[in-house]
Design an enzyme around this catalytic site. Structure first.
Site, short mmCIF file in Angstrom:
data_model
loop_
_atom_site.label_atom_id
_atom_site.label_comp_id
_atom_site.label_asym_id
_atom_site.label_seq_id
_atom_site.Cartn_x
_atom_site.Cartn_y
_atom_site.Cartn_z
N ASP A 100 -13.54 -43.61 39.67
CA ASP A 100 -13.34 -43.70 40.93
C ASP A 100 -14.52 -43.42 41.74
O ASP A 100 -15.21 -42.51 41.43
CB ASP A 100 -12.03 -43.01 41.31
CG ASP A 100 -11.51 -43.32 42.82
OD1 ASP A 100 -11.55 -44.43 43.19
OD2 ASP A 100 -11.33 -42.21 43.65
N SER A 101 -14.64 -43.89 43.24
CA SER A 101 -15.44 -43.49 43.95
C SER A 101 -15.36 -41.86 44.69
O SER A 101 -16.18 -41.60 45.11
CB SER A 101 -15.27 -44.40 45.06
OG SER A 101 -13.98 -44.51 45.67
N GLY A 117 -15.50 -48.53 50.16
CA GLY A 117 -14.75 -49.39 50.89
C GLY A 117 -15.35 -49.86 52.02
O GLY A 117 -15.05 -50.93 52.61
N CYS A 121 -10.77 -47.49 40.81
CA CYS A 121 -10.92 -47.71 42.25
C CYS A 121 -10.84 -49.14 42.51
O CYS A 121 -11.49 -50.14 41.86
CB CYS A 121 -12.44 -47.25 42.49
SG CYS A 121 -13.22 -47.71 44.07
N ASN A 122 -10.15 -49.56 43.42
CA ASN A 122 -9.86 -51.10 43.71
C ASN A 122 -10.91 -51.59 44.12
O ASN A 122 -11.19 -52.95 43.89
CB ASN A 122 -8.54 -51.12 44.89
CG ASN A 122 -7.41 -50.82 44.40
OD1 ASN A 122 -6.50 -51.76 44.00
ND2 ASN A 122 -6.82 -49.67 44.16
N THR A 123 -11.89 -50.81 45.10
CA THR A 123 -13.12 -51.42 45.69
C THR A 123 -14.01 -51.77 44.70
O THR A 123 -14.45 -52.79 44.49
CB THR A 123 -13.61 -50.65 46.77
OG1 THR A 123 -12.43 -50.27 47.62
CG2 THR A 123 -14.90 -51.29 47.35
N GLU A 129 -6.94 -38.41 53.01
CA GLU A 129 -8.33 -37.30 52.57
C GLU A 129 -7.98 -36.05 53.66
O GLU A 129 -8.23 -34.78 53.24
CB GLU A 129 -9.69 -37.78 52.99
CG GLU A 129 -10.12 -38.93 52.06
CD GLU A 129 -10.85 -38.51 50.88
OE1 GLU A 129 -11.52 -37.45 50.79
OE2 GLU A 129 -10.82 -39.08 49.88
N CYS A 163 -5.52 -49.72 47.01
CA CYS A 163 -6.35 -48.58 47.10
C CYS A 163 -5.76 -47.23 46.59
O CYS A 163 -4.48 -46.87 46.75
CB CYS A 163 -6.63 -48.47 48.62
SG CYS A 163 -7.64 -47.15 48.91
N THR A 164 -6.54 -46.62 45.98
CA THR A 164 -6.16 -45.45 45.25
C THR A 164 -5.37 -44.35 46.15
O THR A 164 -4.56 -43.79 45.51
CB THR A 164 -7.60 -44.57 44.83
OG1 THR A 164 -8.37 -44.67 45.80
CG2 THR A 164 -8.00 -45.37 43.39
N HIS A 165 -5.92 -44.36 47.25
CA HIS A 165 -5.09 -43.36 48.21
C HIS A 165 -3.79 -43.61 48.67
O HIS A 165 -3.17 -42.62 49.11
CB HIS A 165 -6.00 -43.03 49.26
CG HIS A 165 -7.34 -42.49 49.27
ND1 HIS A 165 -8.10 -42.98 48.34
CD2 HIS A 165 -7.84 -41.12 49.79
CE1 HIS A 165 -9.41 -42.26 48.47
NE2 HIS A 165 -8.94 -41.37 49.04
#
Ligand code: DGL
Length: 263
Positions: A11-12, A44, A74-76, A154, A184-186
Site C-alpha cells: 500500500d501507499s 492519490g 492500494c486502489n490508486t 488519517e 480507497c483503502t481508508h
C-alpha cells in the site's frame, strides 16, 4: 496449482491495513509481508508515471521477500500500475479493482443499480472502475474523487460535524446511490458515517472483503491462522505499528518484525 502460503501486501501507506485485516480475518496466512510507502503517501494526487515508478520500486522490494503472491491493496496503485507490475513480476500480482467488481457480481447487484464509486483523484481520473463496471454491464455509475476522506481517516475523524460537512461538500443532495464502491483503502473506516448519510439499505463494496473472496476463488490457499506479519514502512514505522494495533483485531496476528526500508 501452487499452494499460496506467504503473501505480500503493498500500500501507499497505512490504509492497506484495512485490506490486511480482511485477509487475516477471512483467510489467514502463515506469513504476510506488509509494505507501506509511508514516506511518499499519498499516491492519490500523483500522476501515472510517478505511481508506476513507486509501485515498481515496491515490487523490487517484494522480490527479495520470497512471497508466493502480491496483493496491491492500494486502489490508486491498482488503477495505474497493476499492468506494469504484472509485466515485471514472476509471481501473481493481484489488484483490488477486479475483485471489487467481482464482488458486485457475486452479490447479484442488478445491472441498472445506481452505483457510486468514491476514490482518490488519481483512481477516479484513471477511469478504471468505470470501464470495468461498464464491461460487466453496469451503466448507472457516478464517480466522485473524495481525497479529503483520506485525511479524515488519517486524523481518526470517523464521524461528527467535520465528516458531515465534508460529505455535504462532495455529495449533492440528490445523490441517492444503491451501491457504494469504497475505492480507497481508508474508506471502510467511514462506513458507519456513510450509512448514516445515505441510509441503511445502501450496499457497500469493501476492497478487503472483496479481495479475500477473490483470492479464495482463484488460488490454492491453505488457510493458516499463524498470521505472522512482517511490517515494512519507508518512513515512521512507529505510526504503522500504532495504526496496526488500533485497526487490527488483537490476537488475530503476530508481529514478526517491524522495519524501515530506505528509498
Ligand atoms: N491507499 C490509497 C488508495 O487506496 C489511498 C491513500 C493515497 O492516496 O495514497 O487509493
Amino acid at each position: 496449482m501452487q499452494i499460496i502460503k506467504k503473501i505480500g501486501v503493498f500500500d501507499s501507506g497505512v490504509g492497506g491495513l484495512t485490506v490486511l485485516k480482511s485477509l487475516i480475518e477471512e483467510i489467514g496466512f502463515e506469513h504476510i509481508v506488509y509494505y507501506g510507502d509511508t514516506a511518499r503517501v499519498p499516491y492519490g494526487n500523483k500522476d501515472t508515471q510517478t505511481i508506476i515508478k513507486f509501485s515498481l520500486e515496491a515490487l523490487e522490494f517484494f522480490e527479495k521477500c520470497d512471497i508466493d503472491l502480491l496483493v496491491v491493496a492500494c486502489n490508486t496503485a491498482s488503477a495505474h500500475a497493476l499492468k506494469a507490475m504484472q509485466a515485471q513480476s514472476k509471481i501473481p500480482v493481484i489488484g483490488v479493482i477486479e475483485s471489487g467488481i467481482n464482488a458486485l457480481v457475486q452479490k447479484k447487484i442488478p445491472k441498472d443499480s445506481n452505483i457510486l464509486v468514491i476514490a482518490t483523484q488519481a483512481t477516479v481520473t484513471s477511469g478504471n472502475y468505470e470501464r470495468c463496471l461498464i464491461d460487466m454491464g453496469y451503466n448507472n455509475i457516478t464517480s466522485i474523487a473524495t481525497n479529503l476522506f483520506v485525511s479524515l481517516v488519517e486524523e481518526r475523524i470517523f464521524n461528527g460535524n467535520v465528516v458531515n460537512t465534508v460529505f455535504k461538500y462532495y455529495f449533492p443532495a440528490e445523490l441517492k446511490p444503491q451501491v457504494i464502491i469504497l475505492g480507497c483503502t481508508h474508506f471502510p473506516l467511514l462506513i458507519d458515517a456513510l450509512r448514516n448519510h445515505f441510509g441503511k439499505e445502501t450496499i457497500f463494496v469493501h476492497s478487503g472483503e472483496a479481495i479475500a473472496t477473490f483470492l479464495q476463488q482463484k488460488f490454492n490457499i491453505k488457510p493458516n491462522n499463524a498470521n505472522l506479519v512482517e511490517f515494512f514502512a519507508s518512513d515512521n514505522t512507529k505510526k504503522l505499528k500504532a495504526t496496526a494495533k488500533e485497526w487490527l483485531q488483537e490476537g488475530s496476528y503476530k508481529i514478526f518484525n517491524i522495519n524501515q526500508t530506505f528509498l
